[in-house]
Design an enzyme around this catalytic site. Structure first.
Site, PDB file in Angstrom:
ATOM      1  N   SER A 153       0.819  -1.211   0.000  1.00  0.00           N
ATOM      2  CA  SER A 153       0.000   0.000   0.000  1.00  0.00           C
ATOM      3  C   SER A 153       0.859   1.270   0.000  1.00  0.00           C
ATOM      4  CB  SER A 153      -0.961  -0.032   1.191  1.00  0.00           C
ATOM      5  OG  SER A 153      -1.890   1.021   1.118  1.00  0.00           O
TER       6      SER A 153
ATOM      7  N   ASP B  65      -2.113   6.348  -3.718  1.00  0.00           N
ATOM      8  CA  ASP B  65      -0.973   5.575  -3.224  1.00  0.00           C
ATOM      9  C   ASP B  65      -0.597   4.472  -4.230  1.00  0.00           C
ATOM     10  OD1 ASP B  65      -3.118   3.889  -2.783  1.00  0.00           O
ATOM     11  OD2 ASP B  65      -2.528   3.308  -0.763  1.00  0.00           O
TER      12      ASP B  65
ATOM     13  N   ASP C 296      -0.870   1.291  -4.609  1.00  0.00           N
ATOM     14  CA  ASP C 296      -1.838   0.301  -5.083  1.00  0.00           C
ATOM     15  C   ASP C 296      -3.210   0.914  -5.364  1.00  0.00           C
ATOM     16  OD1 ASP C 296      -2.401   0.617  -2.336  1.00  0.00           O
ATOM     17  OD2 ASP C 296      -3.296  -1.374  -2.212  1.00  0.00           O
TER      18      ASP C 296
ATOM     19  N   ASP D 255      -5.625   2.461  -3.778  1.00  0.00           N
ATOM     20  CA  ASP D 255      -6.866   2.302  -3.018  1.00  0.00           C
ATOM     21  C   ASP D 255      -7.097   3.478  -2.063  1.00  0.00           C
ATOM     22  OD1 ASP D 255      -4.937   1.664  -1.122  1.00  0.00           O
ATOM     23  OD2 ASP D 255      -5.820  -0.250  -0.539  1.00  0.00           O
TER      24      ASP D 255
END
Length: 549
Positions: free
Chosen positions: A146, A294, A296, A298
């Site tokens: 993340s 960010d 990834d 999400d």
């Protein structure tokens, strides 16, 4: 379970005998502290799955840890599905080793007779949640850390509903993982390893475009400046925003997928430093909004112009603005519910209550929101409207069971096009929300404690909060203490302490599930900005006193 000194050395020596090449060299050059930190425990599943520094050892992310976890997950899938026609979708972000870890996971699954569908490129985590459901998979795996710094990587597993494994299921999976040796041999079967069809990605984007267009056509074109922070948000966020009719510019230096994140220290939209390059470009382009996601994709952060300066909004403020917009669109007249986590602003609760919308609370972690959406959908109850958490995670729509920065970016820009058409800015809108519902204040204090000793310190702080907490916040007495380890609000047990003081002052403490931190959430309600700030200062003083003890 933590290993004692003898067990640490025993495990270290076992790895020394079993690994080769760079890993063996790394082991041979470790000092005592490095050995201790790398082997004192196995990486644990927290609120964000398994996440840690990359390197050699049981407390590090490496191919042996990935292999062991995947064998355990495969065994759980076989047990819980009676071994019939199993398949798993696998995604990964732009971090170093992510593609390699995804490949290992697919090979391990194939050795167990489980078909995998692996994305050919790094993709947003919400797309993994979508793919699990779209391809009717038995589960999912995503390799990501993340928003953590570049030295980290992680491993998350999803169930067939596209939700990250919740504690009850995670504990079953962990029990299977614990039976596996790090050096268990497996034999891959290439015929069971497939690529995710391009059609799945196209349908994901189309769903979001249709969802936002159905909500409201834009009032006027919005100028967006976007950065994926070297992550997976490109091309998804720009493509969808352009399809919706907005003008999108990008921070070129941060468009390249790069696990070293060369242009910033911390690829986190919560951190104002992540906007540094975008702000320089904004001087020339004068966008209506700056968006960062960010690695990834999400989580989403924004900055917007107010009186010719760009103002950064908190995760709570962004969530409140989007909820207010959805309510104003008339959605309050439907049979909807809203979800927030226990550490997210109570302003959402007030807004829901005054508009006859049910509000549900969950523990920290979007998997709990996903689980709740799935449960309600199966039972045919009220419809999900919106879910968010203060750490910059949002979901509108039912296409995924996870936070989604692609749909969040689309919703916030569409909302902004209406604000812009009215001649207002985001702070004007926030002020109108506060005037209507009350001046709710929130502040997050994080304290970082690395390694073995850091973990012990976090345990001591939580113990002190449970047993020796300050009886007053200024002149405000402590009136209630909730210990979530003992069960609270009908939620699963969790290492969280919630303290209520007189005059609408609340403090929540919890160790992070994804980083070596303890977090304190300061939450107050007031009648003015000044009173709100004064109350927050009072609670901050209590926290610092507690830490110093």
């Amino acid at each position: 379970m933590h290993r004692n000194s003898d067990q640490i050395i025993e495990e270290y020596n076992r790895w020394l005998k079993n690994v080769e090449g760079k890993m063996q060299t790394e082991l041979e050059t470790m000092d005592k502290e490095e050995i201790k930190d790398s082997f004192y425990k196995d990486l644990e599943f927290g609120t964000g799955g398994m996440r840690g520094l990359m390197g050699v050892g049981t407390n590090r992310m490496n191919k042996y840890v990935i292999s062991k976890a995947t064998i355990g997950f495969a065994n759980w899938l076989i047990k819980s599905n009676n071994g019939h026609d199993l398949s798993v979708a696998i995604a990964y972000d732009t971090r170093n080793n992510s593609r390699e870890f995804a490949k290992i996971a697919s090979e391990v699954l194939s050795s167990k007779g489980i078909r995998s569908y692996v994305f050919s490129n790094p993709v947003p985590t919400p797309l993994l949640s979508y793919a699990v459901r779209d391809l009717n998979c038995s589960g999912g795996i995503v390799i990501t850390a993340s928003h953590n710094p570049s030295g980290y990587n992680g491993y998350k597993v999803y169930t067939s509903d596209g939700t990250q494994a919740v504690p009850k299921i995670a504990s079953e999976i962990i029990a299977e993982i614990n039976k596996i040796d790090y050096f268990e041999v497996y034999e891959k079967k290439n015929e069971l390893i497939n690529t995710v069809p391009e059609e799945t990605e196209k349908k994901f984007k189309k769903y979001i475009v249709d969802l936002i267009n159905d909500l409201s056509p834009i009032s006027e074109t919005t100028k967006v400046l976007y950065s994926p922070l070297h992550g997976t948000g490109c091309p998804y966020v720009p493509d969808v925003l352009k399809e919706l009719g907005h003008t999108v510019s990008v921070v070129e230096e941060q468009m390249t997928p790069d696990g070293d994140f060369p242009t910033l220290d911390y690829p986190n939209p919560e951190d104002e430093e992540a906007f540094s390059l975008a702000l320089k470009k904004a001087e020339e382009l004068k966008p209506d909004i700056i968006i960062t996601t960010d690695p990834d994709c999400d989580r989403m952060g924004i900055m917007c112009p107010v009186n010719e300066e760009y103002v950064k909004l908190t995760g709570n403020e962004i969530g409140v603005l989007m909820l207010d917009y959805l309510i104003k669109k008339g959605l309050k007249y439907e049979n909807y519910y809203v979800v927030k986590t226990i550490v997210t602003t109570d302003l959402a609760k007030e807004m829901a209550q005054k508009n006859n919308i049910e509000l549900k609370e969950t523990l920290t972690g979007f998997k709990f929101i996903g689980e709740l959406i799935e449960k309600n959908e199966k039972e045919g109850k009220a419809k999900f409207l919106f879910g968010f958490e203060e750490s910059f995670g949002y979901l509108y729509g039912t296409h995924v069971r996870d936070k989604d920065a692609v749909v969040a970016s689309s919703l916030i820009v569409t909302m902004l096009s209406h604000i812009k058409a009215q001649g207002e800015n985001v702070l004007d809108c926030l002020e109108s929300v506060y005037k209507k519902y009350g001046y709710y204040g929130n502040k997050l204090l994080s304290f970082n404690y690395e390694g073995y000793e850091g973990g012990k310190k976090i345990q001591r702080i939580m113990k002190a909060l449970r047993e020796y907490v300050n009886a007053a916040a200024g002149n405000n007495k402590l009136i209630k203490k909730l210990d979530y380890l003992e069960g609270a609000k009908g939620l699963p047990r969790s290492n969280v302490v919630e303290l209520h003081y007189e005059n609408d002052i609340k403090l929540i403490a919890r160790p992070s599930g994804t980083e070596p931190k303890i977090k304190f959430y300061l939450m107050v309600k007031a009648n003015s900005v000044e009173e709100k700030e004064q109350k927050l200062r009072t609670v901050e003083k209590i926290v610092k006193e507690q830490i110093n003890k």
